[in-house]
Scaffold this active site. Structure first.
Site, PDB file in Angstrom:
ATOM      1  N   CYS B  89       0.850  -1.196   0.000  1.00 13.03           N
ATOM      2  CA  CYS B  89       0.000   0.000   0.000  1.00 13.03           C
ATOM      3  C   CYS B  89       0.887   1.248   0.000  1.00 13.03           C
ATOM      4  O   CYS B  89       1.574   1.509  -0.973  1.00 13.03           O
ATOM      5  CB  CYS B  89      -0.955  -0.038   1.194  1.00 13.03           C
ATOM      6  SG  CYS B  89      -2.366   1.050   0.992  1.00 13.03           S
ATOM      7  N   HIS B 197      -3.320  -5.803   1.042  1.00 10.80           N
ATOM      8  CA  HIS B 197      -2.653  -5.992   2.333  1.00 10.80           C
ATOM      9  C   HIS B 197      -2.581  -7.467   2.729  1.00 10.80           C
ATOM     10  O   HIS B 197      -3.480  -7.962   3.420  1.00 10.80           O
ATOM     11  CB  HIS B 197      -3.425  -5.239   3.423  1.00 10.80           C
ATOM     12  CG  HIS B 197      -3.288  -3.763   3.374  1.00 10.80           C
ATOM     13  ND1 HIS B 197      -2.310  -3.086   4.058  1.00 10.80           N
ATOM     14  CD2 HIS B 197      -3.997  -2.826   2.709  1.00 10.80           C
ATOM     15  CE1 HIS B 197      -2.431  -1.778   3.830  1.00 10.80           C
ATOM     16  NE2 HIS B 197      -3.448  -1.598   3.009  1.00 10.80           N
ATOM     17  N   GLU B 199      -0.825  -8.746   5.012  1.00  9.10           N
ATOM     18  CA  GLU B 199      -0.704  -8.869   6.474  1.00  9.10           C
ATOM     19  C   GLU B 199      -2.063  -8.807   7.155  1.00  9.10           C
ATOM     20  O   GLU B 199      -2.180  -9.104   8.334  1.00  9.10           O
ATOM     21  CB  GLU B 199       0.243  -7.799   7.022  1.00  9.10           C
ATOM     22  CG  GLU B 199      -0.338  -6.395   7.201  1.00  9.10           C
ATOM     23  CD  GLU B 199      -0.461  -5.597   5.906  1.00  9.10           C
ATOM     24  OE1 GLU B 199      -0.224  -6.154   4.821  1.00  9.10           O
ATOM     25  OE2 GLU B 199      -0.811  -4.396   5.993  1.00  9.10           O
TER      26      GLU B 199
END
Lengths: 82, 225
Positions: B89, B197, B199
């Site tokens: 990002c 994302h 994560e």
């Protein structure tokens, strides 16, 4: 020395912000606007011995992203007599 | 032998903790936290992550200020030495601004912030970061960004496609990215930038675990090395 750096999107790069502004102008009833491109104006106050080459480097290394943007440097004449 | 990872925090980063938690959860080793003003990285790094967020308030351009911060000189040196670097990002925006990845991330074509889970296709399942995925695997990963519209000139796009450097492609309309590109890899194969994302998709409570394989891929490559 006052310097204005005009940063604009390269021709052909889609400008969603310009398009939204265009749309808003039409919404306000302004007819006849063919296109809108949004850019950025950065004003610098630099020492007189800063070279044109330095100014170019400032633009290329930070002020503009050369992948998507062009820049134009304009030196603003001082209003007070030298 | 642990997995030595660093997560860089810039002023305005807001996914740095998520990234550190993901790395620790998957590797079993806490990630080192590094501040943007540091001039040096910890020694012996196996992995560097640039997290999401709004570094420097997105002043000038997203990622522009962060890419010129002191720690980025060390990150660029490490990347050039072959240390794996992941930018997610805002981290992707920083990597393009730093010149480690081609192209630029522009305002979403819709003008709207987009925040939802999107479907991606793994376009290159042989890279350092994606070897754990099946070829052309469809995965679901969250996105949350305003400036994710990937732009590069046609010649650059053709080169990225031809060299297998498009890691992930959106399977739906997300932000107007050229050729629906969601993530790209550098020439040497050790730097990945992506808007989604991973994560945020590593445990069932997140709603999906498709991001875990990305971290596992990097870790297993190093163990095998």
């Amino acid at each position: 020395m006052k310097v204005q750096v005009h940063v604009s999107l390269k021709p052909g790069v889609l400008d969603p912000q310009g398009r939204a502004i265009h749309h808003a102008l039409e919404g306000l009833g302004f007819a006849g606007v063919n296109d809108v491109r949004a850019g950025r104006l950065i004003e610098l106050d630099v020492a007189d011995d800063v070279s044109d080459e330095d100014l170019d480097q400032m633009c290329q290394k930070l002020l503009a992203n050369m992948v998507i943007e062009n820049y134009r440097i304009e030196k603003v004449p001082s209003k007070e007599p030298a | 032998m642990g997995f030595t990872a660093a997560v860089i925090t810039f002023p305005g980063s807001n996914c740095d903790r998520d990234m550190a938690v993901a790395i620790e959860q998957i590797s079993g080793t806490p990630a080192k936290r590094v501040w943007h003003g540091d001039a040096e990285l910890p020694d012996g790094l196996d992995f560097i992550a640039l997290p999401g967020g709004f570094s420097y308030g997105d002043y000038l351009r997203s990622g522009a200020m962060a890419s010129r911060s002191p720690i980025m000189r060390a990150v660029i040196d490490a990347a050039n030495r072959g240390v794996p670097v992941l930018g997610v990002c805002n981290g992707f925006q920083v990597l393009t601004e730093a010149g480690l990845l081609p192209g630029a991330l522009m305002r979403n074509a819709s003008q709207n912030f987009v925040c939802r889970t999107v479907s991606l296709r793994v376009e290159n399942s042989k890279s350092l970061f994606t070897a754990g995925y099946a070829a052309q695997e469809r995965i679901d990963i969250p996105v949350a960004h305003h400036d994710g519209n990937f732009f590069a000139d046609e010649a650059t796009l053709d080169r990225l496609e031809g060299e297998g450097r498009v890691a992930f492609r959106y399977l739906e309309s997300v932000n107007g990215s050229a050729r629906d590109i969601a993530g790209v890899i550098n020439d040497a194969g050790n730097v990945l930038g992506m808007m989604p994302h991973p994560e945020r998709a590593i445990e069932a409570a997140h709603g999906g675990t498709d991001g875990a394989k990305l971290f596992e891929s990097v870790m297993s490559e190093l163990v095998n090395a």
